[in-house]
Design an enzyme around this catalytic site. Structure first.
Site, PDB file in Angstrom:
ATOM      1  N   GLU A 180       8.819   0.702   3.493  1.00  0.00           N
ATOM      2  CA  GLU A 180       9.612   1.005   2.538  1.00  0.00           C
ATOM      3  C   GLU A 180       9.710   2.591   2.346  1.00  0.00           C
ATOM      4  O   GLU A 180       8.937   3.319   2.311  1.00  0.00           O
ATOM      5  CB  GLU A 180       9.293   0.544   1.029  1.00  0.00           C
ATOM      6  CG  GLU A 180      10.048   0.816  -0.053  1.00  0.00           C
ATOM      7  CD  GLU A 180       9.463   0.209  -1.280  1.00  0.00           C
ATOM      8  OE1 GLU A 180       8.502  -0.665  -1.279  1.00  0.00           O
ATOM      9  OE2 GLU A 180       9.860   0.655  -2.466  1.00  0.00           O
TER      10      GLU A 180
ATOM     11  N   LEU B 187       0.796  -1.267  -0.039  1.00  0.00           N
ATOM     12  CA  LEU B 187      -0.050   0.065   0.257  1.00  0.00           C
ATOM     13  C   LEU B 187       0.848   1.294  -0.011  1.00  0.00           C
ATOM     14  O   LEU B 187       1.881   1.386   0.849  1.00  0.00           O
ATOM     15  CB  LEU B 187      -0.968   0.162   1.322  1.00  0.00           C
ATOM     16  CG  LEU B 187      -1.751  -1.129   1.473  1.00  0.00           C
ATOM     17  CD1 LEU B 187      -2.490  -1.139   2.746  1.00  0.00           C
ATOM     18  CD2 LEU B 187      -3.073  -1.022   0.356  1.00  0.00           C
TER      19      LEU B 187
ATOM     20  N   LYS C 179      15.615  -1.583  -8.087  1.00  0.00           N
ATOM     21  CA  LYS C 179      15.064  -1.058  -9.337  1.00  0.00           C
ATOM     22  C   LYS C 179      16.200  -1.004 -10.246  1.00  0.00           C
ATOM     23  O   LYS C 179      17.149  -0.246 -10.115  1.00  0.00           O
ATOM     24  CB  LYS C 179      14.341   0.101  -9.271  1.00  0.00           C
ATOM     25  CG  LYS C 179      13.176   0.080  -8.584  1.00  0.00           C
ATOM     26  CD  LYS C 179      12.232   1.347  -8.409  1.00  0.00           C
ATOM     27  CE  LYS C 179      11.267   1.255  -7.656  1.00  0.00           C
ATOM     28  NZ  LYS C 179      10.496   2.514  -7.126  1.00  0.00           N
TER      29      LYS C 179
ATOM     30  N   ASP D  21      14.555   1.955  -0.881  1.00  0.00           N
ATOM     31  CA  ASP D  21      14.425   2.180  -2.417  1.00  0.00           C
ATOM     32  C   ASP D  21      15.228   3.317  -2.893  1.00  0.00           C
ATOM     33  O   ASP D  21      16.476   3.056  -3.226  1.00  0.00           O
ATOM     34  CB  ASP D  21      12.866   2.377  -2.831  1.00  0.00           C
ATOM     35  CG  ASP D  21      12.666   2.350  -4.262  1.00  0.00           C
ATOM     36  OD1 ASP D  21      13.384   2.591  -5.007  1.00  0.00           O
ATOM     37  OD2 ASP D  21      11.425   2.494  -4.569  1.00  0.00           O
TER      38      ASP D  21
ATOM     39  N   ASN E 150       7.678   6.589  -0.094  1.00  0.00           N
ATOM     40  CA  ASN E 150       8.495   7.287  -1.194  1.00  0.00           C
ATOM     41  C   ASN E 150       8.927   8.696  -0.427  1.00  0.00           C
ATOM     42  O   ASN E 150       8.772   9.664  -1.101  1.00  0.00           O
ATOM     43  CB  ASN E 150       7.769   7.619  -2.546  1.00  0.00           C
ATOM     44  CG  ASN E 150       7.363   6.288  -3.194  1.00  0.00           C
ATOM     45  OD1 ASN E 150       6.314   5.709  -3.295  1.00  0.00           O
ATOM     46  ND2 ASN E 150       8.350   6.120  -3.852  1.00  0.00           N
TER      47      ASN E 150
HETATM   48  O1  OSB Z   1       8.406   3.350  -5.093  1.00  0.00           O
HETATM   49  O2  OSB Z   1       8.002   1.552  -5.722  1.00  0.00           O
HETATM   50  C1  OSB Z   1       7.765   2.765  -5.996  1.00  0.00           C
HETATM   51  C2  OSB Z   1       5.568   3.337  -8.911  1.00  0.00           C
HETATM   52  C3  OSB Z   1       6.220   4.656  -9.443  1.00  0.00           C
HETATM   53  C4  OSB Z   1       7.086   5.064  -8.477  1.00  0.00           C
HETATM   54  C5  OSB Z   1       7.732   4.541  -7.760  1.00  0.00           C
HETATM   55  C6  OSB Z   1       7.307   3.348  -7.392  1.00  0.00           C
HETATM   56  C7  OSB Z   1       6.180   2.665  -7.761  1.00  0.00           C
HETATM   57  C8  OSB Z   1       5.663   1.433  -7.673  1.00  0.00           C
HETATM   58  C9  OSB Z   1       5.097   0.660  -8.758  1.00  0.00           C
HETATM   59  O3  OSB Z   1       5.381   1.274  -6.442  1.00  0.00           O
HETATM   60  C10 OSB Z   1       5.114  -0.933  -8.408  1.00  0.00           C
HETATM   61  C11 OSB Z   1       4.958  -1.395  -9.850  1.00  0.00           C
HETATM   62  O4  OSB Z   1       5.469  -1.049 -11.117  1.00  0.00           O
HETATM   63  O5  OSB Z   1       4.276  -2.344  -9.895  1.00  0.00           O
HETATM   64 MG    MG Z   2       9.308   2.314  -3.542  1.00  0.00          MG
END
Ligand code: OSB
Ligand code: MG
Length: 371
Positions: A215, A163, A264, A240, A191
């Site tokens: 996260e 979430l 990523k 992240d 984020n």
């Molecule tokens: O932080 O994981 C993130 C999408 C855009 C920017 C940042 C994030 C995300 C997602 C997408 O969480 C996850 C997905 O591509 O399924």
């Molecule tokens: Mg993330």
């Protein structure tokens, strides 16, 4: 291998529904595709996940377009043998711009695996034929809608739910989902949206609702704050945005700030670095998983190949094509398999093909470079 051309396409692909995070809402994804063609006609594809505005990181479509056109492609054409490794080494002299670098590196990874006639998963040393995945649920208009959205994903077969949260949108939706589904695995992702002072409150609701993983609650550079949150916590603290290269990972490991690592491909500049970081984390018993950026089938296929390698032990943020796009750029589409998995394609390279008809429909510009 010699290169005949590099093509840079800009694409705008509508999302099936808006995706909201702590930093903004996306209704469509605008992104770049790199198409690298060898002298013998073999083609490799890479995707750049930078978005129009520099909100997730400092890169944007415009900065990546400039970087790829004006610096990385000329550099690539000067290489005698343009392997992904040779490219990454050469591109290292330019600071940052990792999403731009990853777009080129992944195209070369696809291309070189195809030239060798093997799948990218095999080329990377993949050990899994199916990879465990979960779904990332954007911020919804209400807690009730969050519960409903989660319900539909669970029905579709997703085994863990992430979430998106932010200050003012955390305990309520997380609690509502937990009450409705007492047994599911819940992760949250902020984020970087929280101030350092929020640690106590985050810990309270995360423990109360048995969140398995929190996260990136704090800023990219806030290693100490993440370490404080991780100390004695019942949940994993996942980094992240904070981890972009080997030195940032070393610092986070030494500080105890990372007990789960989101890798990523785009954030770290390519598959080679992504794999190396996950291996390094595994040495300290920190589990890794592949994160996503709402990629089209091209980037998704690269992510799935990476997730098939040994160090990636937690479920990836990689969902089926139809969770993102009505019509994906690649064929066949990714579909959710048994036990919340995606199948790792076994064909050459990324194992899926770009459908030129769909690409042309959504393409807004295209530029071809030759040596
Ligand atoms: O932080 O994981 C993130 C999408 C855009 C920017 C940042 C994030 C995300 C997602 C997408 O969480 C996850 C997905 O591509 O399924
Ligand atoms: Mg993330």
């Amino acid at each position: 291998m010699r290169l005949r051309s590099v093509r840079l396409d800009e694409v705008e692909l509508p999302l099936v529904e808006p995706f909201e995070t702590s930093f903004g809402v996306e209704n469509a994804r605008r992104f770049l595709l790199v198409r690298a063609e060898a002298k013998d006609g073999t083609v490799g594809w890479g995707e750049c996940t930078a978005s129009v505005d520099p909100l997730y990181s400092s890169e944007s479509v415009a900065t990546a377009r400039w970087m790829i056109s004006e610096r990385l492609t000329p550099l690539l054409f000067r290489l005698r043998d343009p392997t992904p490794e040779a490219f990454s080494r050469a591109a290292d002299r330019f600071r940052g711009n990792r999403m731009a670098k990853a777009a080129v590196e992944t195209a070369l990874q696809d291309l070189s695996a195809r030239v060798e006639g093997r799948s990218l998963s095999r080329a990377l040393g993949g050990v899994r034929g199916r990879v465990p995945v979960g779904v990332s649920v954007g911020i919804q208009p209400s807690a009730m809608k969050t519960v409903a959205r989660v319900g539909r994903y669970l029905e579709a077969g997703y085994g863990r739910i992430k979430l998106k949260v932010r200050p003012g949108w955390d305990a309520r939706p997380v609690g509502a989902v937990r009450r409705e589904y007492p047994d599911i695995e819940i992760w949250v992702d902020a984020n970087q949206a929280y101030p350092l002072a929020a640690a106590k409150r985050i810990r309270a609701w995360a423990e109360r609702y048995e969140v398995a993983q929190v996260e990136q609650p704090f800023a990219e550079r806030a290693i100490r704050a993440h370490a404080e949150l991780a100390r004695g916590a019942s949940f994993r603290v996942c980094l992240d945005e904070s981890v972009v290269d080997s030195s940032s990972l070393e610092d986070a490991l030494a500080a105890g700030a990372v007990t789960s690592l989101n890798v990523k491909v785009a954030r770290v500049g390519g598959l080679g670095t992504g794999y190396a970081l996950a291996r390094r984390a595994a040495r300290d018993r920190v589990p890794s998983w592949v994160g996503g950026m709402l990629e089209s089938g091209v980037g998704r296929a690269h992510n799935v190949a990476l997730a098939s390698t040994a160090p990636f032990v937690l479920p990836a943020d990689l969902s089926a094509s139809d969770r993102y796009y009505r019509e994906d750029l690649t064929d066949p589409p990714f579909v959710l398999g048994p036990e919340s998995t995606l199948e790792v394609p076994s064909g050459p390279g990324i194992g899926v093909e770009v459908v030129e008809r769909v690409l042309r429909k959504h393409r807004v510009s295209s530029r071809t470079f030759r040596p």
